[in-house]
Enzyme design. Structure first.
Site, PDB file in Angstrom:
ATOM      1  CE1 TYR A 137      -4.278   1.296   0.678  1.00 58.15           C
ATOM      2  CE2 TYR A 137      -3.488   2.125   2.779  1.00 58.15           C
ATOM      3  CZ  TYR A 137      -4.483   2.048   1.817  1.00 58.15           C
ATOM      4  OH  TYR A 137      -5.678   2.719   2.009  1.00 58.15           O
ATOM      5  CG  HIS A 142      -4.309   4.200  -3.364  1.00 57.16           C
ATOM      6  ND1 HIS A 142      -5.481   4.275  -4.079  1.00 57.16           N
ATOM      7  CD2 HIS A 142      -4.371   3.036  -2.664  1.00 57.16           C
ATOM      8  CE1 HIS A 142      -6.221   3.199  -3.832  1.00 57.16           C
ATOM      9  NE2 HIS A 142      -5.570   2.436  -2.972  1.00 57.16           N
ATOM     10  NE  ARG A 151      -9.500   6.221   8.029  1.00 58.78           N
ATOM     11  CZ  ARG A 151      -9.271   5.274   7.118  1.00 58.78           C
ATOM     12  NH1 ARG A 151     -10.055   4.242   7.022  1.00 58.78           N
ATOM     13  NH2 ARG A 151      -8.229   5.365   6.308  1.00 58.78           N
ATOM     14  CD  GLU A 207      -6.675  -1.870  -5.672  1.00 52.74           C
ATOM     15  OE1 GLU A 207      -5.790  -2.705  -5.384  1.00 52.74           O
ATOM     16  OE2 GLU A 207      -7.393  -1.313  -4.824  1.00 52.74           O
ATOM     17  CD  GLU A 209      -1.557  -3.293  -6.670  1.00 52.39           C
ATOM     18  OE1 GLU A 209      -0.580  -3.994  -6.318  1.00 52.39           O
ATOM     19  OE2 GLU A 209      -2.664  -3.349  -6.129  1.00 52.39           O
ATOM     20  CB  SER A 265      -4.085 -10.415  -9.643  1.00 53.88           C
ATOM     21  OG  SER A 265      -4.756 -10.358  -8.401  1.00 53.88           O
ATOM     22  CB  THR A 367      -3.724   1.663  -5.932  1.00 54.38           C
ATOM     23  OG1 THR A 367      -4.536   0.504  -5.830  1.00 54.38           O
ATOM     24  CG2 THR A 367      -4.249   2.587  -7.013  1.00 54.38           C
TER      25      THR A 367
END
Lengths: 437, 437
Positions: A137, A142, A151, A207, A209, A265, A367
């Site tokens: 991550y 991102h 949030r 995503e 990547e 994936s 991502t």
């Protein structure tokens, strides 16, 4: 860097010398391929311009010697694992030998010339047996943009700048570029009702990547230190970690994403070696306000050249666009140099508890997004899950529809150096299959 | 059920007829073994009393015919994957043939008798190549007890009674019973400070689980329906999913547990087949207040005999207890029949999005606990992370200390049927290794 990186080196394969090719003589990425519509065995190959060096042919010619010959004998197999397990000395030896065989001035009419196959006639397989898949991550942009959706007052969690956050992913459902993916079914719950339903996913996403392939691994209980970490990385490919956002929202508490990710994936067929990327190493200027990495994640190399400056692009082509012969539309871009954590940090962190990495494991970067709006590596960032974007065909998209093809491209470019490209990673969403129940 | 389950059947291997043996003739579990302190190849074996039927020997004798012979030819390999991939017809054929060869009255002096090896002289290997590991969270008692520690007002999340919650785990770090596990290092943050530290874990825990091994898998995009799900499960072993609670608390938001789990998981060597467990199938009385499973997770079989009544036990023996020759101390018990989700539901849910399961994949049940205090499948439940328990040696424990051995046992017993046992799953915590940084 060495003579294989020399920007003045050209190939007698003329398609490798064009400005737009991904596969210059400075690149030499590895894949597993065979000729389309045949029952030939899959074998290792190396891209050069619009051609592939067939390593099985090459191995049979007895042209190579020493470490390069030993490397080719492993790299010509139907899976690259044994080659990847040999380590940097052998990867480099084969790269150097191929560079010298392909360079302008080398013999272009001898037995080596028989080893070339046109890429237009090739089909690809996954390059290796993938043991475990870990997805990180690493993009703080991102994490922040997605965090804001859930949030608004507290988008970035307190651990983000300390821990290279990652989770275990599903290895079995990897496919190679060109994969068709049926829209997954799953449990979802609308915000205004009590009971969930089981139905086809309504929020299929991509995503953007990169996937790092582990070369040689480590024994259980024996961490890999920062200074050694990159010796364990064979190379990188493009990776699309398809996601089902509505399934994810309902299932992910408290143990993280599961069926929202495991349906597929997709990776690009070519693995670009870390050695090929040497000219594109980049520093990362961590915000001086941010905490310094803890010692087990720190090294001078990390701040000076720990990053790699790779340009990433996302294109979409809907079914309707295909029918109207409208070319794929650029949706988004990102730069891997913006990653908050380096590949070396991912390896050091992953093994810091003694966890063993095996040859062929993939570490996904997560991502990749950037500070600007256009640098958004997933539909949920681009549309915020509700603001439609327009396609050149006049269609609108919030998430992906059946028939949409998503294409990733990746490349490194800078003045005075040769282009290093990743080829393409494409996949198409097909309608959901009705399960037998 | 068939003649292999007949409780009146006895074996000419007399140790298989005792009241306390795990390995009656009704059990016949599979493992991969060789003789200790040799460089023999590992091969498949079947437990009977205190002996092992060496399937490599058996295969070479030409005693078997038909499906059983074909099954034994695969089951005698160093990994059981090819045998497990054959499916229930072949598993049953080999079980029946072995039961008939081992039963009282069969020839105990012929060539088959040469195929027995004493278990005391054996060492074990992982029974198969494990592709992916998925860990579920099937005990509502565990979810509630642990949830209370973090969210006293709202222990059970809203998705729990709808979704068989699970997450991808790490497959590479599995070991077989007897594993030594170095205390992991990791990032943790004390509640009263801002910055985390990297240090050896202070809260090493066990998790009392069962692992279900996938026999034959499914193709990507092709879900397995409830009615077919159990045909894809080869059998069960005991599983300890070692956990680092302090690492987990700091790292797990927002993507779930990662390094807190990936340092080691231990399984018992013997896989008890689903067929052997047939006499111990059990109903589950879901609270009438609870929602009924969605149709893709429902079947009559689910409510009538979807569960399996397996007794689980946890023992601890500290280094000090070992030195003082104090036998292992019973810490906890649990019953798998209390699981909120059945194995069939785990398979149907896992594949409902099209995710492919492969032969040798493990589905962990998650920590098994029960309604009472003594039914607590992890130290964090037993001690609430702070209230020490006493060992017979006078030592106290909140979490595990260096030198502690944790032993799981599992067995099925009821009047009128033969005992079916799982053997042991043990592992010992060793001191942390200092990483090279």
């Amino acid at each position: 860097m060495n003579e294989t990186h020399d920007p003045n080196r050209r190939s007698w394969v003329s398609s490798a010398n064009t400005a737009e090719t991904d596969f210059t003589i400075q690149n030499l990425p590895f894949a597993v391929f065979r000729r389309k519509n045949t029952s030939e065995i899959f074998r290792g190959g190396v891209a050069i311009g619009d051609q592939i060096v067939d390593l099985l042919q090459l191995d049979s010619k007895g042209i190579l010697g020493g470490d390069a010959a030993q490397a080719a004998a492993e790299a010509c197999k139907p899976q690259l694992n044994d080659f990847m397990n040999l380590g940097p000395r052998y990867w480099s030896a084969l790269r150097l030998a191929l560079s010298n065989l392909l360079k302008q001035g080398a013999d272009s009419t001898g037995p080596f010339a028989d080893c070339l196959q046109p890429q237009t006639e090739a089909e690809y397989h996954l390059p290796c047996q993938i043991g475990d898949f870990t997805d990180f991550y690493t993009s703080i942009y991102h994490a922040t943009k997605v965090g804001k959706l859930f949030r608004p007052e507290n988008p970035l969690l307190p651990n983000y700048k300390w821990v290279p956050i990652g989770y275990h992913g599903r290895a079995s459902s990897f496919g190679v570029s060109g994969q068709d993916i049926h829209r997954p079914w799953g449990q979802t719950r609308a915000p205004d009702v009590t009971d969930p339903v089981f139905s086809p996913c309504k929020r299929v996403d991509f995503e953007l990547e990169l996937g790092a392939f582990i070369g040689s691994g480590n024994a259980l209980g024996q961490p890999i230190a920062m200074g050694e970490a990159e010796n364990h990385i064979f190379g990188l490919s493009l990776l699309n970690d398809w996601s089902a956002r509505d399934i994810q929202a309902w299932e992910y508490q408290p143990l993280g994403p599961f069926l929202a990710k495991s349906f597929a994936s997709t990776i690009s067929p070519w693995i670009v070696t870390l050695e090929a990327l040497a000219p594109y190493r980049a520093p990362f200027a961590r915000d001086p306000q941010d905490p310094q990495p803890l010692p087990y994640l720190d090294s001078n190399q990390n701040s000076e050249s720990g990053h790699i400056d790779i340009n990433l692009q996302v294109y979409i082509q809907s079914e309707h666009m295909r029918q109207q012969q409208i070319t794929p539309h650029k949706l988004s871009i990102a730069q891997f140099a913006n990653s908050y954590w380096t590949l070396a940090q991912l390896v050091a962190h992953h093994t810091s508890n003694g966890c063993n990495l095996n040859t062929g494991d993939i570490l996904g970067t997560g991502t990749q997004s950037g500070p600007s709006e256009e640098e958004s590596g997933a539909m949920i960032e681009i549309t915020k899950g509700k603001i439609p974007i327009s396609l050149p065909s006049g269609e609108e998209r919030v998430f992906l529809e059946d028939g949409d093809t998503i294409i990733f491209k990746g490349f490194c470019e800078k003045a005075g150096f040769s282009r290093i490209g990743f080829g393409e990673c494409s996949g198409t969403i097909l309608p959901a299959i009705s399960p037998d129940h």
